[in-house]
Design a protein around this motif. Structure first.
Motif, PDB file in Angstrom:
ATOM      1  N   THR A 481       0.835  -1.206   0.000  1.00  0.00           N
ATOM      2  CA  THR A 481       0.000   0.000   0.000  1.00  0.00           C
ATOM      3  C   THR A 481       0.863   1.245   0.000  1.00  0.00           C
ATOM      4  OG1 THR A 481      -1.764  -1.159   1.189  1.00  0.00           O
ATOM      5  CG2 THR A 481      -1.785   1.253   1.261  1.00  0.00           C
ATOM      6  N   ALA A 482       1.866   1.266   0.858  1.00  0.00           N
ATOM      7  CA  ALA A 482       2.760   2.421   0.912  1.00  0.00           C
ATOM      8  C   ALA A 482       3.497   2.602  -0.409  1.00  0.00           C
ATOM      9  CB  ALA A 482       3.752   2.253   2.060  1.00  0.00           C
ATOM     10  N   LEU A 483       3.912   1.507  -1.034  1.00  0.00           N
ATOM     11  CA  LEU A 483       4.625   1.599  -2.304  1.00  0.00           C
ATOM     12  C   LEU A 483       3.718   2.138  -3.401  1.00  0.00           C
ATOM     13  CD1 LEU A 483       7.409   0.898  -3.615  1.00  0.00           C
ATOM     14  CD2 LEU A 483       6.324  -1.225  -4.404  1.00  0.00           C
ATOM     15  N   PHE A 484       2.441   1.744  -3.374  1.00  0.00           N
ATOM     16  CA  PHE A 484       1.477   2.290  -4.335  1.00  0.00           C
ATOM     17  C   PHE A 484       1.520   3.812  -4.308  1.00  0.00           C
ATOM     18  CE2 PHE A 484      -2.641   4.171  -5.199  1.00  0.00           C
ATOM     19  CZ  PHE A 484      -3.065   3.541  -6.349  1.00  0.00           C
ATOM     20  N   TRP A 485       1.479   4.389  -3.119  1.00  0.00           N
ATOM     21  CA  TRP A 485       1.485   5.845  -3.007  1.00  0.00           C
ATOM     22  C   TRP A 485       2.877   6.415  -3.235  1.00  0.00           C
ATOM     23  CZ3 TRP A 485      -2.993   7.836  -3.581  1.00  0.00           C
ATOM     24  CH2 TRP A 485      -4.133   7.174  -3.092  1.00  0.00           C
ATOM     25  N   GLU A 486       3.889   5.760  -2.716  1.00  0.00           N
ATOM     26  CA  GLU A 486       5.230   6.342  -2.773  1.00  0.00           C
ATOM     27  C   GLU A 486       5.753   6.451  -4.196  1.00  0.00           C
ATOM     28  OE1 GLU A 486       8.003   8.457  -0.890  1.00  0.00           O
ATOM     29  OE2 GLU A 486       6.272   7.508   0.061  1.00  0.00           O
ATOM     30  N   ARG A 487       5.497   5.464  -5.026  1.00  0.00           N
ATOM     31  CA  ARG A 487       5.946   5.558  -6.412  1.00  0.00           C
ATOM     32  C   ARG A 487       5.196   6.673  -7.138  1.00  0.00           C
ATOM     33  NH1 ARG A 487       9.493   2.072  -8.544  1.00  0.00           N
ATOM     34  NH2 ARG A 487       8.729   2.459 -10.654  1.00  0.00           N
ATOM     35  N   GLY A 488       3.969   6.961  -6.730  1.00  0.00           N
ATOM     36  CA  GLY A 488       3.276   8.117  -7.285  1.00  0.00           C
ATOM     37  C   GLY A 488       3.871   9.424  -6.811  1.00  0.00           C
ATOM     38  N   PHE A 489       4.117   9.531  -5.497  1.00  0.00           N
ATOM     39  CA  PHE A 489       4.719  10.756  -4.956  1.00  0.00           C
ATOM     40  C   PHE A 489       6.065  11.054  -5.613  1.00  0.00           C
ATOM     41  CE2 PHE A 489       2.555   9.654  -0.654  1.00  0.00           C
ATOM     42  CZ  PHE A 489       1.381  10.273  -1.058  1.00  0.00           C
ATOM     43  N   GLU A 490       6.862  10.036  -5.779  1.00  0.00           N
ATOM     44  CA  GLU A 490       8.242  10.221  -6.237  1.00  0.00           C
ATOM     45  C   GLU A 490       8.369  10.311  -7.747  1.00  0.00           C
ATOM     46  OE1 GLU A 490      12.326  10.749  -6.035  1.00  0.00           O
ATOM     47  OE2 GLU A 490      10.931  10.689  -4.343  1.00  0.00           O
ATOM     48  N   LEU A 491       7.597   9.517  -8.502  1.00  0.00           N
ATOM     49  CA  LEU A 491       7.884   9.292  -9.921  1.00  0.00           C
ATOM     50  C   LEU A 491       6.793   9.745 -10.877  1.00  0.00           C
ATOM     51  CD1 LEU A 491       9.290   5.691  -9.435  1.00  0.00           C
ATOM     52  CD2 LEU A 491      10.646   7.737  -9.883  1.00  0.00           C
ATOM     53  N   ALA A 492       5.779  10.459 -10.381  1.00  0.00           N
ATOM     54  CA  ALA A 492       4.669  10.870 -11.247  1.00  0.00           C
ATOM     55  C   ALA A 492       5.181  11.570 -12.499  1.00  0.00           C
ATOM     56  CB  ALA A 492       3.734  11.800 -10.484  1.00  0.00           C
ATOM     57  N   PHE A 493       4.541  11.291 -13.635  1.00  0.00           N
ATOM     58  CA  PHE A 493       4.767  11.913 -14.943  1.00  0.00           C
ATOM     59  C   PHE A 493       6.076  11.486 -15.599  1.00  0.00           C
ATOM     60  CE2 PHE A 493       3.352  15.616 -12.121  1.00  0.00           C
ATOM     61  CZ  PHE A 493       2.064  15.148 -12.012  1.00  0.00           C
ATOM     62  N   GLU A 494       6.825  10.593 -14.976  1.00  0.00           N
ATOM     63  CA  GLU A 494       8.130  10.218 -15.521  1.00  0.00           C
ATOM     64  C   GLU A 494       8.068   8.983 -16.416  1.00  0.00           C
ATOM     65  OE1 GLU A 494      11.470  10.550 -12.716  1.00  0.00           O
ATOM     66  OE2 GLU A 494      10.084  11.567 -11.342  1.00  0.00           O
ATOM     67  N   GLY A 495       6.845   8.520 -16.721  1.00  0.00           N
ATOM     68  CA  GLY A 495       6.677   7.446 -17.685  1.00  0.00           C
ATOM     69  C   GLY A 495       6.548   6.064 -17.110  1.00  0.00           C
ATOM     70  N   HIS A 496       6.453   5.929 -15.775  1.00  0.00           N
ATOM     71  CA  HIS A 496       6.463   4.607 -15.147  1.00  0.00           C
ATOM     72  C   HIS A 496       5.133   4.217 -14.504  1.00  0.00           C
ATOM     73  CE1 HIS A 496      10.626   5.396 -15.827  1.00  0.00           C
ATOM     74  NE2 HIS A 496      10.760   6.197 -14.788  1.00  0.00           N
ATOM     75  N   ARG A 497       4.363   5.196 -14.046  1.00  0.00           N
ATOM     76  CA  ARG A 497       3.198   4.918 -13.208  1.00  0.00           C
ATOM     77  C   ARG A 497       2.186   4.001 -13.894  1.00  0.00           C
ATOM     78  NH1 ARG A 497       1.631   4.812  -7.934  1.00  0.00           N
ATOM     79  NH2 ARG A 497      -0.571   5.300  -7.671  1.00  0.00           N
ATOM     80  N   LYS A 498       1.812   4.300 -15.107  1.00  0.00           N
ATOM     81  CA  LYS A 498       0.814   3.496 -15.812  1.00  0.00           C
ATOM     82  C   LYS A 498       1.263   2.040 -15.907  1.00  0.00           C
ATOM     83  CE  LYS A 498      -1.420   3.356 -20.385  1.00  0.00           C
ATOM     84  NZ  LYS A 498      -1.562   4.115 -21.643  1.00  0.00           N
ATOM     85  N   TYR A 499       2.548   1.828 -16.130  1.00  0.00           N
ATOM     86  CA  TYR A 499       3.051   0.470 -16.315  1.00  0.00           C
ATOM     87  C   TYR A 499       3.287  -0.232 -14.985  1.00  0.00           C
ATOM     88  CZ  TYR A 499       2.852   2.239 -20.885  1.00  0.00           C
ATOM     89  OH  TYR A 499       2.349   2.803 -22.026  1.00  0.00           O
ATOM     90  N   ASP A 500       3.489   0.535 -13.915  1.00  0.00           N
ATOM     91  CA  ASP A 500       3.422  -0.057 -12.575  1.00  0.00           C
ATOM     92  C   ASP A 500       2.036  -0.618 -12.317  1.00  0.00           C
ATOM     93  OD1 ASP A 500       6.046   0.571 -11.873  1.00  0.00           O
ATOM     94  OD2 ASP A 500       5.496   2.451 -10.888  1.00  0.00           O
ATOM     95  N   LEU A 501       1.015   0.181 -12.605  1.00  0.00           N
ATOM     96  CA  LEU A 501      -0.359  -0.227 -12.323  1.00  0.00           C
ATOM     97  C   LEU A 501      -0.765  -1.431 -13.168  1.00  0.00           C
ATOM     98  CD1 LEU A 501      -1.958   3.342 -12.112  1.00  0.00           C
ATOM     99  CD2 LEU A 501      -1.310   1.853 -10.197  1.00  0.00           C
ATOM    100  N   ILE A 502      -0.260  -1.494 -14.399  1.00  0.00           N
ATOM    101  CA  ILE A 502      -0.557  -2.654 -15.246  1.00  0.00           C
ATOM    102  C   ILE A 502       0.102  -3.904 -14.677  1.00  0.00           C
ATOM    103  CG2 ILE A 502      -0.107  -3.705 -17.501  1.00  0.00           C
ATOM    104  CD1 ILE A 502      -0.524  -0.912 -18.737  1.00  0.00           C
ATOM    105  N   ARG A 503       1.386  -3.827 -14.332  1.00  0.00           N
ATOM    106  CA  ARG A 503       2.069  -5.034 -13.855  1.00  0.00           C
ATOM    107  C   ARG A 503       1.547  -5.465 -12.488  1.00  0.00           C
ATOM    108  NH1 ARG A 503       6.344  -3.975 -10.301  1.00  0.00           N
ATOM    109  NH2 ARG A 503       6.954  -1.799 -10.107  1.00  0.00           N
TER     110      ARG A 503
END
Length: 563
Positions: A481-503
């Protein structure tokens, strides 16, 4: 600051085959059989592979990563381009998808050509210089191949140069075989040296190789859309092997010891990108942009398409050196994210500095009376809040074209590597180590360490949305749960979030969160419509372009699921 890219453009200006080495009869001073005459000309061919990346990442790749649950494209009218991608209204003739497909395969073909050609040169086995050039080409082939798998799944794939029409087409190749080739290429590329203080992140070093391999392994361990329309992932035993391999790559980073967080803080890091600084400590691999005249070369749109709005300056063409260019601001942030950060207005309160980097609540208008840009602060309509990681105001004054920037795109950076390692530790039962790594990312930003005592106050409503799709009844689940939010806080708009959510198998659920909570992006109109348009079992992949389906007989007129 752009010395590496300036060299690339200067070299290619004198060698047409940097942009056309794959033509059947290259219109170049060098004939194809002379291209591999010596290491210097071969190095120019490697430059030809790098030169594909700005074509992809100057514009198209910004859209390929939208929409996730952090940002989307402004406007809902269909455009057969970025809006249709972000709003999941894709057709098989989408121009952005077509161009991404074409340039990706162009880059792969260039890589195949250079690898075979250099490996066939006299003295290759005894030449460290030549072997390092092949290692770079294999990294770039892996980089582009990974995009193919993430975007289109099972695709036609070759590691041989295609020099004629008859050789151009082939059947789909199972993505697991493509993954095998990606991993093999990255293993071979580990002979590249580690970066140091004199390195440029615009060219691949060993950290880029290992960071990309970590990303590949996590994606391979996760869900992906199969040809039968189902989301599936490997067995638990196989997934564990991938996670353990991620940890081995992280241990190599630790052993080397060079890469780390950018000195000065999170905002300073992103200011440095806009200012054109090359720093290889946190920035592990960048796609380089530079144009001498604003019209030719590697044209970029970082900070204009995806930054806060800046009105066009009403100046004379002779005055451009002293003013900001414009920023069209085509992307918008999901405004609720601004509330999710740990941020206190009290003088001694905790302030996560990523909040005001991620979400920009102002724009610049042009004032003809003062003959200057003036800031319009605290925009009251959250649907007009912007991604703020790249900004015109942070760039040096002056422009060559009002819409073009020389700002690089950082594809792999250290904070992402840390969070990938943390995820792997958690999934292999070492959750304590995972928390340490995640909290190191939070510490750099000025946020509190997450502990058992404050987890609920930071990772549950009303601070953030409760995540019904993640079971946090044990410590591993709380970390997820924390990682779900933390990767958004840290990496938003950098091209990774959508593919995190898919995997992770939760893109549909994550897209629904803002809408289910009445996102302020939709004040008075529907701006963020992804919840209603996204179809699971379809939109986890892009369609193969219709032209390709019609031209390649091996595809049997069959597109990806539900297209």
């Amino acid at each position: 600051m752009k010395k590496n890219l300036t060299y690339i453009l200067t070299a290619c200006a004198s060698l047409a085959s940097c942009s056309g080495i794959l033509d059947e009869n290259p219109g170049s001073y060098y004939e194809r059989e002379e291209f591999f005459k010596d290491a210097q000309t071969a190095a120019m061919g490697i430059t030809g592979i790098y030169n594909v990346l700005p074509l992809l990442y100057g514009d198209y790749e910004m859209a390929m990563a939208a929409s996730d649950d952090t940002y989307y494209v402004s406007g809902v009218n269909q455009d057969n381009g970025r809006r249709d991608i972000a709003h999941y209204q894709l057709t098989t003739t989408n121009t952005y998808v077509e161009n991404d497909w074409r340039y990706t395969y162009d880059g792969l073909n260039r890589a195949n050509y250079m690898i075979a050609g250099i490996e066939g040169m006299d003295g290759y086995a005894d030449s460290e210089e030549l072997r390092l050039l092949v290692a770079e080409a294999k990294f770039l082939r892996a980089f582009l191949s990974f995009n193919l798998v993430r975007y289109w799944g099972d695709v036609p794939y070759k590691t041989e140069y295609t020099g004629s029409y008859e050789q151009a087409y082939g059947p789909r190749v199972d993505r697991e075989k493509i993954y095998d080739q990606i991993v093999a290429d990255l293993e071979d590329a580990k002979i590249l040296p580690w970066a140091d203080g004199s390195s440029s992140p615009e060219t691949a070093a060993q950290g880029a190789v290992r960071g990309l391999l970590m990303r590949v392994l996590l994606a391979r361990a996760g869900y992906s859309l199969q040809m039968d329309g189902t989301l599936d992932r490997p067995s638990d035993a196989v997934r564990r092997e991938y996670f353990e391999a991620v940890i081995r790559e992280w241990e190599a980073f630790v052993e080397n010891g060079y890469h780390g967080f950018y000195p000065g803080g999170y905002e300073a890091l992103f200011r440095s990108f806009s200012q054109g600084e090359l720093n290889s400590k946190e920035s592990i691999f960048e796609v380089a942009f530079y144009t001498v005249d604003g019209r030719t070369g590697a044209r970029g749109y970082w900070g204009t398409y995806n930054g806060p709005l800046v009105a066009a300056p009403g100046i004379e063409t002779t005055e451009t050196d002293g003013y900001m260019g414009r920023a069209n601001a085509m992307f918008r942030v999901i405004p609720e994210w601004r509330d999710f950060f740990e941020y206190s207005e009290e003088e001694n309160g905790v302030r996560d500095e990523r909040r005001d980097v991620m979400v920009c609540t102002y724009q610049y208008n042009w004032d003809s009376e003062t003959y200057s840009h003036v800031v319009q602060d605290n925009i009251t309509r959250p649907k007009n809040w912007y991604p703020g990681k790249w900004r015109r105001e942070w760039m040096p004054l002056g422009y060559k074209d009002p819409n073009i920037t020389d700002v690089n795109y950082c594809s792999i950076r250290y904070a992402d590597v840390v969070l990938m390692a943390a995820e792997a530790y958690n999934e292999t039962g070492e959750t304590g180590r995972a928390w340490e790594l995640l909290n190191s990312v939070r510490s750099r930003a000025g946020a509190s360490q997450i502990t058992s005592s404050n987890y609920a106050s930071l990772m549950k409503s009303p601070k953030v949305y409760d995540l019904a799709f993640i079971d946090d009844s044990d410590e591993a689940g709380r970390f997820r749960t924390a990682l779900f939010w933390e990767r958004g806080f840290e990496l938003a708009f950098e091209g990774h979030r959508k593919y995190d959510l898919i995997r992770w198998g939760i893109l549909k659920e994550a897209l629904a969160l803002p809408a289910d909570h009445d996102t302020r992006a939709n004040q008075g109109e529907d701006a963020f419509i992804a919840k209603t348009t996204f179809q699971s079992g379809k939109h986890e992949l892009f369609p193969i372009p219709l032209d390709e389906i019609q031209a390649n007989p091996y595809l049997n007129n069959t597109n990806n699921p539900n297209y």
